[in-house]
Design a protein around this motif. Structure first.
Motif, PDB file in Angstrom:
ATOM      1  N   ILE A  79      41.290  43.495  24.509  1.00 62.36           N
ATOM      2  CA  ILE A  79      41.875  43.786  23.202  1.00 62.36           C
ATOM      3  C   ILE A  79      42.186  42.480  22.478  1.00 62.36           C
ATOM      4  N   GLN A  80      42.808  41.560  23.222  1.00 61.54           N
ATOM      5  CA  GLN A  80      43.225  40.309  22.589  1.00 61.54           C
ATOM      6  C   GLN A  80      42.036  39.486  22.150  1.00 61.54           C
ATOM      7  N   LYS A  81      41.023  39.560  22.994  1.00 61.56           N
ATOM      8  CA  LYS A  81      39.826  38.777  22.650  1.00 61.56           C
ATOM      9  C   LYS A  81      39.282  39.245  21.309  1.00 61.56           C
ATOM     10  N   ILE A  82      39.289  40.603  21.128  1.00 67.68           N
ATOM     11  CA  ILE A  82      38.812  41.142  19.872  1.00 67.68           C
ATOM     12  C   ILE A  82      39.744  40.695  18.756  1.00 67.68           C
ATOM     13  N   ARG A  83      41.042  40.769  19.051  1.00 67.24           N
ATOM     14  CA  ARG A  83      42.024  40.415  18.024  1.00 67.24           C
ATOM     15  C   ARG A  83      41.859  38.973  17.615  1.00 67.24           C
ATOM     16  N   PHE A  84      41.657  38.100  18.590  1.00 68.12           N
ATOM     17  CA  PHE A  84      41.556  36.679  18.289  1.00 68.12           C
ATOM     18  C   PHE A  84      40.125  36.218  18.019  1.00 68.12           C
ATOM     19  N   LYS A  85      39.299  37.176  17.771  1.00 66.77           N
ATOM     20  CA  LYS A  85      37.912  36.902  17.386  1.00 66.77           C
ATOM     21  C   LYS A  85      37.221  35.958  18.353  1.00 66.77           C
ATOM     22  N   ASN A  86      37.244  36.299  19.540  1.00 69.82           N
ATOM     23  CA  ASN A  86      36.586  35.538  20.592  1.00 69.82           C
ATOM     24  C   ASN A  86      36.978  34.077  20.627  1.00 69.82           C
ATOM     25  N   LYS A  87      38.219  33.842  20.341  1.00 66.79           N
ATOM     26  CA  LYS A  87      38.694  32.454  20.386  1.00 66.79           C
ATOM     27  C   LYS A  87      38.752  31.955  21.828  1.00 66.79           C
ATOM     28  N   PHE A  88      38.737  32.846  22.722  1.00 72.97           N
ATOM     29  CA  PHE A  88      38.763  32.422  24.159  1.00 72.97           C
ATOM     30  C   PHE A  88      37.902  33.364  24.968  1.00 72.97           C
ATOM     31  N   SER A  89      37.562  32.863  26.162  1.00 73.18           N
ATOM     32  CA  SER A  89      36.897  33.735  27.125  1.00 73.18           C
ATOM     33  C   SER A  89      37.746  33.812  28.389  1.00 73.18           C
ATOM     34  N   TYR A  90      37.413  34.732  29.234  1.00 73.67           N
ATOM     35  CA  TYR A  90      38.264  34.878  30.441  1.00 73.67           C
ATOM     36  C   TYR A  90      37.418  35.199  31.656  1.00 73.67           C
ATOM     37  N   ALA A  91      37.996  34.965  32.789  1.00 72.16           N
ATOM     38  CA  ALA A  91      37.314  35.300  34.038  1.00 72.16           C
ATOM     39  C   ALA A  91      38.346  35.815  35.037  1.00 72.16           C
ATOM     40  N   ILE A  92      37.974  36.866  35.731  1.00 67.11           N
ATOM     41  CA  ILE A  92      38.877  37.415  36.744  1.00 67.11           C
ATOM     42  C   ILE A  92      38.165  37.387  38.082  1.00 67.11           C
ATOM     43  N   GLU A  93      38.792  36.689  39.028  1.00 63.38           N
ATOM     44  CA  GLU A  93      38.174  36.626  40.362  1.00 63.38           C
ATOM     45  C   GLU A  93      39.191  37.109  41.378  1.00 63.38           C
ATOM     46  N   CYS A  94      38.683  37.922  42.240  1.00 68.19           N
ATOM     47  CA  CYS A  94      39.632  38.417  43.239  1.00 68.19           C
ATOM     48  C   CYS A  94      38.948  38.661  44.559  1.00 68.19           C
ATOM     49  N   GLU A  95      39.634  38.238  45.654  1.00 72.43           N
ATOM     50  CA  GLU A  95      39.100  38.549  46.986  1.00 72.43           C
ATOM     51  C   GLU A  95      39.149  40.057  47.159  1.00 72.43           C
ATOM     52  N   ASP A  96      38.153  40.563  47.855  1.00 67.63           N
ATOM     53  CA  ASP A  96      38.104  42.012  48.041  1.00 67.63           C
ATOM     54  C   ASP A  96      39.333  42.517  48.790  1.00 67.63           C
ATOM     55  N   LEU A  97      39.713  41.704  49.800  1.00 67.44           N
ATOM     56  CA  LEU A  97      40.848  42.119  50.614  1.00 67.44           C
ATOM     57  C   LEU A  97      42.113  42.261  49.777  1.00 67.44           C
ATOM     58  N   ALA A  98      42.240  41.381  48.788  1.00 69.36           N
ATOM     59  CA  ALA A  98      43.463  41.350  47.987  1.00 69.36           C
ATOM     60  C   ALA A  98      43.554  42.530  47.039  1.00 69.36           C
ATOM     61  N   LEU A  99      42.408  43.142  46.759  1.00 74.21           N
ATOM     62  CA  LEU A  99      42.397  44.185  45.742  1.00 74.21           C
ATOM     63  C   LEU A  99      43.336  45.324  46.074  1.00 74.21           C
ATOM     64  N   SER A 100      43.419  45.637  47.320  1.00 74.14           N
ATOM     65  CA  SER A 100      44.255  46.789  47.683  1.00 74.14           C
ATOM     66  C   SER A 100      45.710  46.428  47.950  1.00 74.14           C
ATOM     67  N   CYS A 101      46.038  45.184  47.674  1.00 71.15           N
ATOM     68  CA  CYS A 101      47.441  44.778  47.883  1.00 71.15           C
ATOM     69  C   CYS A 101      48.364  45.353  46.831  1.00 71.15           C
ATOM     70  N   ARG A 102      49.591  45.554  47.263  1.00 78.03           N
ATOM     71  CA  ARG A 102      50.571  46.084  46.332  1.00 78.03           C
ATOM     72  C   ARG A 102      51.120  44.976  45.463  1.00 78.03           C
ATOM     73  N   THR A 103      51.407  45.389  44.267  1.00 80.46           N
ATOM     74  CA  THR A 103      52.032  44.421  43.361  1.00 80.46           C
ATOM     75  C   THR A 103      52.924  45.157  42.379  1.00 80.46           C
ATOM     76  N   LEU A 104      53.813  44.440  41.812  1.00 83.72           N
ATOM     77  CA  LEU A 104      54.631  45.034  40.750  1.00 83.72           C
ATOM     78  C   LEU A 104      53.749  45.258  39.543  1.00 83.72           C
ATOM     79  N   LYS A 105      54.077  46.289  38.859  1.00 81.97           N
ATOM     80  CA  LYS A 105      53.296  46.593  37.655  1.00 81.97           C
ATOM     81  C   LYS A 105      53.674  45.615  36.553  1.00 81.97           C
TER      82      LYS A 105
END
Lengths: 327, 590
Positions: free
Chosen positions: B448-474
């Motif tokens: 959403i923000q990328k659209i709002r800021f007209k592609n002023k930035f790019s992003y990358a999300i990397e995550c270990e598979d094992l970590a995906l199922s970890c609990r976290t605060l919302k």
């Protein structure tokens, strides 16, 4: 903090104690009475004769009064000076607290007296003195004066022109010498009076008798004799009576044995100079106690002598002096 | 065993001191008072007993003397009777009778009959008279003359009438009648009695060590005195005046300086007086002994009392001191050590109450903590809920802008992401979600923000598979990313890059959000987590995330920042590794 507390407690305690004691009223200690009994040895010249028995009686009264353990010692004979020296030595060895000495010999007892003083044993001289500067005090008759008293009476009896004899006892004994000296000094005032003989009987009655007989034999004109102690008195007076001179030869004696008193009443003896043996004994012990307690005492105590004759012998106060209860 | 402790705790106003001192003082006072009273009583009784004893001794001597004197009187009468019964004074029968009589009594010295002129009529034993007896002058002769009817007793004196011994005698004399060849004549009969018996009777009297007895006659003359010679010599003094006044009694005489206890009894037939002299200081030697005893007794008692008092007071004050120490530690903030409950009833009650009070305080404190926490949480929830409307408002604004420009595809992408964003935001009201969901959520936000800021930035999300199922605060990533966009990238001229990576490192789940934006100074960084000013709304978000993590997982977890100006910022979120399952989720909610 603890210490102050302790001090405070102690003060309280002492206060309470003082109150307690004060209210009980402790008697002031009498300086003269010994708290603990002390051993006093009395060494005299002879272990018999009324004179010494009376001395002992007086000493015993004082010993009881002042809480003293009294040991009375004396040689068999007055002339046994070595024995007397041994007795003093024995007392030194036994560590007596004080010694009362009646020296048979003025000079020969001096050394042992000094020895006693060296061992810090006070020595009180009684009846006759000893040649020691370490003597604490002397209790006894003024023997010179006693000698003069005897001379005075004898010359009154014999008159100023007479020949007289002297029966002394032990040469060297201080009291014997002093009496003789007093007697001679008084006689010297009378140019008409001549002392023809002076004998020493060694305080032996038999010797006194022998010497009297000899004296009378050699000087039949003797009109008066003085006998200077108890034993000499008995021997002389009895011998004079036996020889038949009774009444003719005037006799002045010393001391008051019963025999002499008998002869005084019989008229054989005209007078006797008596001392106060009871007081000698008593005062010697009393002074011994004072010396041991560190109380100052007189250098000399003169227990008065008295001349007794037929007229005054039965006066109540003289009776006590003349006739002691001797058991 | 207790002593060292006692020493340490000796303070002037402490209970222990007060108890010790008062206890000691009281006991000593009582002991002193009691000993004082007993002492007085004892000494008084001892004294009284001693005096009574002396009185009894003198009484006894008196009794014996009276008996003896009466015996003498009787003998005198017998002698007189025999003489009276005889017609001729010179008869040998009388002589024999008298000899027999004399032999029966050891202490009879002699019998003599004299004419009033002093001539001997009869004597027994038959002895030679001495010369110079002066018998007319003697007291027995005179008193017989003066009082012919009265049997007179002389003072002891020397018997000087007969040859032999000089004996101390007491003379009994009176004028009597006798018959000489039938003719009645007057004569003076003399019976001499040895004084020794009287002497011995008196001598034996022992009143203490130094005490003695003496006798005076009715005229005040001393008849017998153990130290008569001393009196004559003036070395001894007896205060005879009061003695002469009394016939019977006791008193304390102080005339010689030293107090002396005097007891007087009168020998009736002859009016002699026996005087007992005792020294009170000697009688009451018990007093001295008692004195010493009481002294040591008191000393020992006091010592014992002090020790006892110290021990008892230590024992009494010990629980109090323990209580005091406990209270002190409570005062210093330690609410957890319980207080010892032991000792005296009062102390036990006090300790119990105090323990109860402590327990209550602890409860209340826990309650307060809970309440505070709850309040905090609700506050956070409120804050969290505020995020969404704000974001929604912004996003909708951008959608309107896109719609005006007619960018249909972008509108679709935005609305799709927004819808997914909110779905995950809601996530059925759960607070704990999987890291996968959280990453999904932030991805939609980034879209959403990328659209709002007209592609002023790019992003990358990397995550270990094992970590995906970890609990976290919302909603912990979104505020950080928001921060990175608004503060790191928005004002940047170049294109920005936001990298999100998650990995498990040991027991920790580490999520990093890094941007290549402006970076920030250390001061700003330090301020981030404290959140001093709320004016720049997004700062609150970061702080909020950190606080939430800490609230849920503890102080070991949370955010950390690395930043360099013009280089970018990396925010590291550390969480515990907790695998996701439903039960755990419930616990997380609690």
């Amino acid at each position: 903090m603890r210490r102050t507390r302790a001090v405070r407690m102690r003060v309280y305690f002492m206060l309470a104690w003082t109150v307690l004691l004060a209210s009980c009223g402790g008697a002031a200690p009498n300086l003269h009475v010994l708290e603990k009994p002390k051993n006093v040895d009395m060494i005299v010249k002879m272990n018999h004769g009324d004179f010494w028995k009376t001395v002992k009686m007086g000493a015993e009264v004082a010993a009881k009064e002042y809480n003293v353990n009294l040991t009375f010692k004396a040689p068999q004979n007055e002339s046994d000076i070595d024995e007397q020296i041994r007795l003093v030595d024995e007392s030194i060895k036994n560590n007596a607290d004080a010694i009362i000495l009646s020296a048979s010999d003025y000079m020969r007892l001096a050394q042992v007296t000094d020895r006693a003083a060296y061992y810090k044993i006070p020595v009180i001289s009684m009846d006759s003195e000893v040649a020691s500067a370490r003597i604490t005090t002397f209790v006894g008759t003024n023997n010179y004066e006693a000698g003069q008293k005897a001379a005075e009476r004898l010359i009154k009896l014999t008159g100023p022109e007479s020949r007289i004899g002297v029966m002394n006892f032990v040469r060297g004994a201080k009291n014997a010498d002093e009496r003789e000296e007093g007697f001679m000094d008084y006689v010297a005032r009378f140019p008409g009076v001549e002392v023809v003989d002076i004998e020493y009987c060694e305080s032996d009655e038999q010797i006194a008798r022998q010497l009297t007989r000899k004296m009378m034999k050699e000087h039949p004109d003797i009109s008066g004799i003085v006998a200077l102690n108890e034993v000499a008195s008995i021997g002389t007076a009895e011998e004079i009576q036996e020889l038949g001179y009774g009444g003719k030869v005037k006799i002045i004696t010393f001391d008051s044995p019963a025999k002499v008193m008998e002869l005084l009443q019989e008229g054989i003896v005209q007078g006797t100079v008596i001392q106060n043996p009871f007081n000698n004994g008593y005062l010697a012990v009393q002074y011994a106690v004072q010396v041991m307690e560190g109380i100052e005492v007189k250098e000399r105590e003169d227990t008065k002598s008295r001349l007794i004759d037929l007229d005054n012998m039965l006066r109540p106060d003289n009776q006590k002096l003349l006739f002691p209860f001797v058991k | 065993m207790k002593l060292p402790r006692i020493r340490v705790s000796f303070k002037l106003r402490s209970i222990q001191t007060i108890i010790t001192v008062s206890f000691t003082l009281m006991t000593i006072l009582v002991v002193v008072a009691v000993s004082f009273m007993l002492y007085n009583k004892f000494t008084k009784t001892a004294e009284e007993n001693a005096y009574l004893n002396i009185q009894q001794i003198i009484e006894q001597v008196n009794y014996h003397l009276e008996l003896y004197v009466k015996g003498m009187q009787d003998i005198y009468e017998v002698v007189e009777e025999q003489i009276n019964d005889t017609q001729d004074i010179s008869s040998p029968v009388l002589r024999e009778q008298l000899t027999t009589l004399l032999h029966t009594r050891e202490d009879l010295v002699s019998v003599g009959l004299f004419t009033p002129g002093g001539k001997l009529v009869l004597d027994n034993p038959d002895l030679e008279m001495r010369k110079n007896t002066m018998l007319e002058e003697q007291s027995w002769f005179e008193s017989a003359h003066d009082q012919p009817q009265k049997l007179s007793f002389s003072a002891p004196h020397i018997q000087n009438l007969y040859k032999g011994q000089y004996k101390w005698v007491v003379s009994l004399s009176r004028m009597i009648k006798y018959k000489d060849h039938g003719i009645s004549k007057e004569g003076i009969l003399l019976v001499d009695v040895n004084f020794r018996t009287i002497d011995e009777l008196s001598r034996k009297v022992s009143l203490g060590k130094r005490g003695y007895a003496y006798i005076i006659d009715d005229l005040g003359n001393i008849v017998y005195h153990p130290q008569q010679q001393l009196i004559y010599a003036g070395l001894k003094y007896e205060n005879l005046e009061p003695v002469f006044e009394y016939a019977f009694g006791s008193y304390i005489d102080k005339s010689t300086g030293e107090p002396r206890y005097i007891t007087i009894r009168t020998v009736e037939p002859i009016k002699w007086k026996i005087v007992g002299v005792a020294y009170p200081d000697e009688i009451v030697t018990t007093k001295k002994d008692l004195n010493q005893f009481v002294f040591w007794f008191l000393l020992v008692v006091c010592a014992a009392v002090v020790v006892l008092a110290m021990f008892v007071s230590a024992k009494i004050s010990q629980p109090l001191r323990r209580l005091e120490k406990s209270v002190q530690s409570v005062g210093q903030g330690d609410f957890n050590t319980p207080i010892h409950v032991s000792g005296a009833h009062e102390v036990v009650q006090l300790s119990k109450r105090f323990n109860f009070m402590l327990h209550r305080i602890r409860q209340l404190m826990d309650q307060i903590i809970h309440e505070q926490e709850a309040k905090r949480k609700s506050e956070l929830d409120v804050l969290q809920s505020q995020i969404n409307p704000h974001f929604l408002y912004n996003t909708l604004n951008s959608v309107i802008r896109l719609a005006e420009k007619g960018k249909k595809e972008e509108i679709v992408a935005t609305i799709t992401s927004l819808s997914k964003f909110f779905r995950i935001s809601l996530s059925k009201g759960k607070n704990i979600i999987t890291l996968e969901e959280e990453l999904e959520h932030v991805r939609h936000y980034l879209i959403i923000q990328k659209i709002r800021f007209k592609n002023k930035f790019s992003y990358a999300i990397e995550c270990e598979d094992l970590a995906l199922s970890c609990r976290t605060l919302k909603l912990i990533l979104q505020p950080i990313v928001e921060n990175a966009i608004y503060h790191g990238i928005e004002k940047m001229s170049d294109e920005g890059l936001i990298r999100i990576s998650a990995s498990i490192q040991g027991d920790r789940l580490v999520i990093k959000v890094s941007d290549n934006g402006l970076g920030m100074t250390r001061q700003v960084m330090d301020q981030l987590l404290i959140g001093g000013n709320r004016s720049s709304g997004s700062g609150v978000g970061v702080k909020n995330v950190n606080e939430r993590i800490r609230l849920y997982y503890g102080k070991n977890y949370g955010l950390s920042f690395e930043s360099e100006l013009e280089e970018g910022t990396t925010v590291t979120i550390t969480l515990p590794v907790e695998k996701y399952d439903d039960e755990q989720q419930e616990r997380g909610m609690a």
